[in-house]
Design a protein around this motif. Structure first.
Motif, PDB file in Angstrom:
ATOM      1  N   MET A  24      54.848 109.777  50.508  1.00  0.00           N
ATOM      2  CA  MET A  24      54.286 109.003  49.403  1.00  0.00           C
ATOM      3  C   MET A  24      53.273 109.876  48.667  1.00  0.00           C
ATOM      4  SD  MET A  24      53.758 105.499  51.582  1.00  0.00           S
ATOM      5  CE  MET A  24      55.149 104.738  52.445  1.00  0.00           C
ATOM      6  N   LEU A  25      53.720 110.543  47.629  1.00  0.00           N
ATOM      7  CA  LEU A  25      52.902 111.537  46.943  1.00  0.00           C
ATOM      8  C   LEU A  25      51.716 110.931  46.209  1.00  0.00           C
ATOM      9  CD1 LEU A  25      55.720 113.841  45.486  1.00  0.00           C
ATOM     10  CD2 LEU A  25      54.452 114.090  47.628  1.00  0.00           C
ATOM     11  N   SER A  26      51.816 109.639  45.814  1.00  0.00           N
ATOM     12  CA  SER A  26      50.756 108.999  45.030  1.00  0.00           C
ATOM     13  C   SER A  26      49.804 108.173  45.882  1.00  0.00           C
ATOM     14  CB  SER A  26      51.375 108.096  43.946  1.00  0.00           C
ATOM     15  OG  SER A  26      52.229 108.835  43.091  1.00  0.00           O
ATOM     16  N   LEU A  27      49.990 108.190  47.201  1.00  0.00           N
ATOM     17  CA  LEU A  27      49.212 107.323  48.082  1.00  0.00           C
ATOM     18  C   LEU A  27      47.728 107.687  48.045  1.00  0.00           C
ATOM     19  CD1 LEU A  27      49.493 105.015  50.114  1.00  0.00           C
ATOM     20  CD2 LEU A  27      49.665 106.732  51.921  1.00  0.00           C
ATOM     21  N   GLU A  28      46.881 106.702  47.804  1.00  0.00           N
ATOM     22  CA  GLU A  28      45.435 106.906  47.767  1.00  0.00           C
ATOM     23  C   GLU A  28      44.739 106.288  48.983  1.00  0.00           C
ATOM     24  OE1 GLU A  28      43.834 105.531  44.116  1.00  0.00           O
ATOM     25  OE2 GLU A  28      44.949 106.959  42.868  1.00  0.00           O
ATOM     26  N   THR A  29      45.139 105.065  49.344  1.00  0.00           N
ATOM     27  CA  THR A  29      44.470 104.362  50.437  1.00  0.00           C
ATOM     28  C   THR A  29      45.504 103.758  51.381  1.00  0.00           C
ATOM     29  OG1 THR A  29      42.585 103.822  49.028  1.00  0.00           O
ATOM     30  CG2 THR A  29      42.840 102.539  51.040  1.00  0.00           C
TER      31      THR A  29
END
Length: 306
Positions: free
Chosen positions: A234-239
């Motif tokens: 998941m390249l866009s995962l932040e939290t």
């Protein structure tokens, strides 16, 4: 000039139907707070209200206990089917809430029909809750959901198969919440979901489920049992907030009593070709904020890219 007493003015004011004088959009908004049957009953108030329910933008099929236990479910099925059939075909639905707590032979077929009908009315927010008894083995399956308008989907207390968890045809779905569900599926698919919450669910323990949500920004995976799911990158995962349960299939019970992972049992090595690797943390390696809660004996072998 004729004199009008204060009492006459007060009486005239009381008899005036000010609510019916409101615009249709306002009345539709008011009807949206009522259960579906009560909203339909407003057609008896006055001629002005006769057809308003046919084009209200929010539909709530809930408070099912009011329909009774013995025949209430069958009556409800007929009522909702007629309600959807008689709605204004040109009227869209902004929000639909379905809470169904009866259990009959074809209940899931009807629920699936209602869901697909709601999506055909351009529903943007859909909530589905149907707490079927544990002894009812039926799962919600059918064809995958298809919608260009659905933005938020909440499912709770259901039994779901792969087709229902394939959201690749819901191009604007961004918020997906699954709670208290049995997930008898091989995958959860979506290119658009950004917020995914899976709580108090049970993954089937014979095959590891694959979660493919590449544009995810926020992930909550809490208190789930069964075999730990495999998270694709998941390249866009932040939290991400992940907590395991003690009844997880991947929990090393032998290691718990020994004080450390045994490294040889099925719970440690698995049976799905992922021996020695990390099925969970590998997909979380891009997270900027990561919270992990595990029990003693849980095997966590992160392999982060350099």
């Amino acid at each position: 000039m004729p004199h009008t007493s204060r009492a006459e003015k007060s009486s005239k004011s009381c008899n005036e139907d000010r609510i019916s004088a409101l615009p249709d959009d306002v009345l539709h908004h008011v009807l949206g707070f009522l259960p579906a049957d009560e909203a339909v009953h407003t057609c008896l108030l006055a001629r002005r209200w006769r057809c308003l329910w046919k084009s209200m933008r929010r539909l709530r099929i809930n408070e099912m206990g009011r329909w009774g236990v013995s025949t209430g479910g069958l009556f409800l099925i007929k009522f909702v089917s007629c309600l959807l059939l008689l709605r204004d075909p040109g009227s869209t639905l902004d929000e639909v809430e379905i809470k169904y707590d009866h259990h009959f032979e074809d209940d899931l077929t009807w629920i699936s029909t209602w869901i697909h009908h709601a999506l055909s009315c351009q529903t943007q927010v859909l909530t589905v809750k149907f707490p079927l008894p544990v002894y009812v083995p039926r799962y919600l399956d059918g064809p995958p959901l298809v919608s260009r308008y659905l933005r938020r989907l909440e499912i709770s207390e259901g039994r779901l198969k792969s087709n229902f968890l394939n959201f690749s045809s819901c191009s604007t779905l961004e918020d997906l919440k699954i709670k208290d569900c049995d997930l008898d599926a091989s995958s959860i698919l979506s290119q658009s979901v950004k917020h995914l919450s899976i709580k108090d669910c049970f993954f089937k323990d014979d095959v590891r489920i694959n979660i493919s949500v590449p544009n995810l920004v926020l992930l909550q995976l809490k208190s789930c049992g069964g075999r730990t799911p495999f998270l694709e990158n998941m390249l866009s995962l932040e939290t991400a907030v992940v907590s395991s349960e003690i009844w997880s299939v991947d929990y090393c019970h032998k290691g718990f009593f020994a004080g450390e992972c045994c490294g040889t049992c099925l719970d440690c090595c698995g049976n799905d070709g992922l021996k020695g690797g990390c099925v969970l943390l590998g997909g979380l390696s891009r997270a900027k904020n990561l919270e992990l809660i595990a029990h003693p004996g849980m095997v966590n072998l992160p392999i982060f890219p350099s």
